[in-house]
Scaffold this motif. Structure first.
Motif, short mmCIF file in Angstrom:
data_model
loop_
_atom_site.label_atom_id
_atom_site.label_comp_id
_atom_site.label_asym_id
_atom_site.label_seq_id
_atom_site.Cartn_x
_atom_site.Cartn_y
_atom_site.Cartn_z
N ARG A 265 2.91 -19.84 7.81
CA ARG A 265 2.37 -21.15 8.12
C ARG A 265 2.15 -21.26 9.63
N ALA A 266 0.91 -21.63 10.01
CA ALA A 266 0.57 -21.83 11.42
C ALA A 266 -0.78 -22.54 11.48
N PRO A 267 -1.02 -23.29 12.54
CA PRO A 267 -2.31 -23.98 12.66
C PRO A 267 -3.52 -23.05 12.59
N ILE A 268 -3.35 -21.81 13.00
CA ILE A 268 -4.47 -20.86 12.99
C ILE A 268 -5.01 -20.64 11.57
N PHE A 269 -4.18 -20.86 10.56
CA PHE A 269 -4.63 -20.65 9.18
C PHE A 269 -5.56 -21.75 8.68
N LYS A 270 -5.90 -22.67 9.58
CA LYS A 270 -6.91 -23.68 9.28
C LYS A 270 -8.28 -23.23 9.81
N GLU A 271 -8.29 -22.13 10.57
CA GLU A 271 -9.51 -21.57 11.18
C GLU A 271 -10.18 -20.64 10.16
N THR A 272 -11.22 -21.11 9.51
CA THR A 272 -11.86 -20.42 8.40
C THR A 272 -12.29 -19.00 8.72
N GLU A 273 -12.95 -18.78 9.84
CA GLU A 273 -13.45 -17.44 10.17
C GLU A 273 -12.32 -16.43 10.28
N LEU A 274 -11.25 -16.80 10.96
CA LEU A 274 -10.12 -15.88 11.12
C LEU A 274 -9.42 -15.62 9.79
N VAL A 275 -9.22 -16.66 9.01
CA VAL A 275 -8.55 -16.51 7.71
C VAL A 275 -9.39 -15.63 6.79
N ASN A 276 -10.69 -15.86 6.75
CA ASN A 276 -11.55 -15.06 5.88
C ASN A 276 -11.54 -13.58 6.27
N LYS A 277 -11.52 -13.31 7.58
CA LYS A 277 -11.47 -11.92 8.02
C LYS A 277 -10.14 -11.28 7.62
N THR B 119 -2.74 -27.34 4.84
CA THR B 119 -1.38 -27.20 5.35
C THR B 119 -1.27 -26.06 6.37
N GLY B 120 -2.31 -25.24 6.47
CA GLY B 120 -2.27 -24.11 7.39
C GLY B 120 -1.33 -23.03 6.92
N SER B 121 -1.35 -22.76 5.61
CA SER B 121 -0.45 -21.72 5.08
C SER B 121 -1.23 -20.65 4.33
N VAL B 122 -0.62 -19.47 4.30
CA VAL B 122 -1.19 -18.33 3.57
C VAL B 122 -0.07 -17.68 2.78
N LEU B 123 -0.36 -17.37 1.53
CA LEU B 123 0.58 -16.65 0.66
C LEU B 123 -0.01 -15.28 0.39
N VAL B 124 0.78 -14.23 0.64
CA VAL B 124 0.35 -12.86 0.37
C VAL B 124 1.33 -12.25 -0.61
N GLU B 125 0.80 -11.75 -1.71
CA GLU B 125 1.61 -11.02 -2.68
C GLU B 125 1.13 -9.58 -2.69
N TYR B 126 2.10 -8.65 -2.66
CA TYR B 126 1.76 -7.24 -2.56
C TYR B 126 2.67 -6.40 -3.45
N ASP B 127 2.24 -5.19 -3.73
CA ASP B 127 2.98 -4.26 -4.57
C ASP B 127 4.06 -3.59 -3.72
N THR B 128 5.31 -3.84 -4.04
CA THR B 128 6.43 -3.30 -3.24
C THR B 128 6.56 -1.79 -3.35
N GLU B 129 6.01 -1.20 -4.40
CA GLU B 129 6.06 0.26 -4.51
C GLU B 129 5.05 0.91 -3.56
N LYS B 130 3.92 0.23 -3.33
CA LYS B 130 2.90 0.77 -2.43
C LYS B 130 3.16 0.40 -0.97
N VAL B 131 3.85 -0.71 -0.76
CA VAL B 131 4.18 -1.16 0.59
C VAL B 131 5.68 -1.43 0.67
N PRO B 132 6.47 -0.37 0.68
CA PRO B 132 7.92 -0.54 0.78
C PRO B 132 8.32 -0.99 2.18
N MET B 133 9.54 -1.47 2.31
CA MET B 133 10.03 -1.97 3.60
C MET B 133 9.90 -0.93 4.70
N ASP B 134 10.06 0.35 4.38
CA ASP B 134 9.97 1.37 5.45
C ASP B 134 8.57 1.47 6.04
N LYS B 135 7.56 0.94 5.35
CA LYS B 135 6.22 0.87 5.92
C LYS B 135 6.02 -0.42 6.71
#
Length: 101
Positions: free
Chosen positions: A13-25, A45-61
């Motif tokens: 969550r940050a005000p920048i997430f209200k900036e359409t061009e940056l969020v879309n990129k 609200t200026g928020s972004v939710l990202v869901e990712y595969d933990t097997e492809k992006v483990p904590m060590d990455k």
């Protein structure tokens, strides 16, 4: 900036997430990876939710990317439009990092 995190899901969550061009990129970069399952943005609200595969992006990455994300977070928190080109450049850097996943 990070309002919740557990493996496979992070909400930012940050005000920048209200900036359409940056969020879309950023969304396009993340969604280009088969590791990212979903990216949702709420510009009101200026928020972004990202869901990712933990097997492809483990904590060590993710851990080596911590410095990059801290730098990006600092720029995002101080976003005024004047540093837009700097943030766009950092998103290009993010694109290169995501390709290593």
């Amino acid at each position: 900036m990070i309002t919740s995190f557990f493996p496979g899901r992070v909400r930012l969550r940050a005000p920048i997430f209200k900036e359409t061009e940056l969020v879309n990129k950023a969304k396009a970069i993340l969604q280009s990876s088969s590791s990212v399952e979903k990216v949702e943005n709420n510009p009101l609200t200026g928020s972004v939710l990202v869901e990712y595969d933990t097997e492809k992006v483990p904590m060590d990455k993710l851990i080596p990317m911590q410095d990059f994300f801290m730098k990006l977070a600092k720029k995002a928190q101080n976003y005024s439009g004047e540093n837009k080109s700097e943030i766009l450049s950092m998103l290009d850097e993010l694109e290169a990092l995501v390709k290593t996943w």
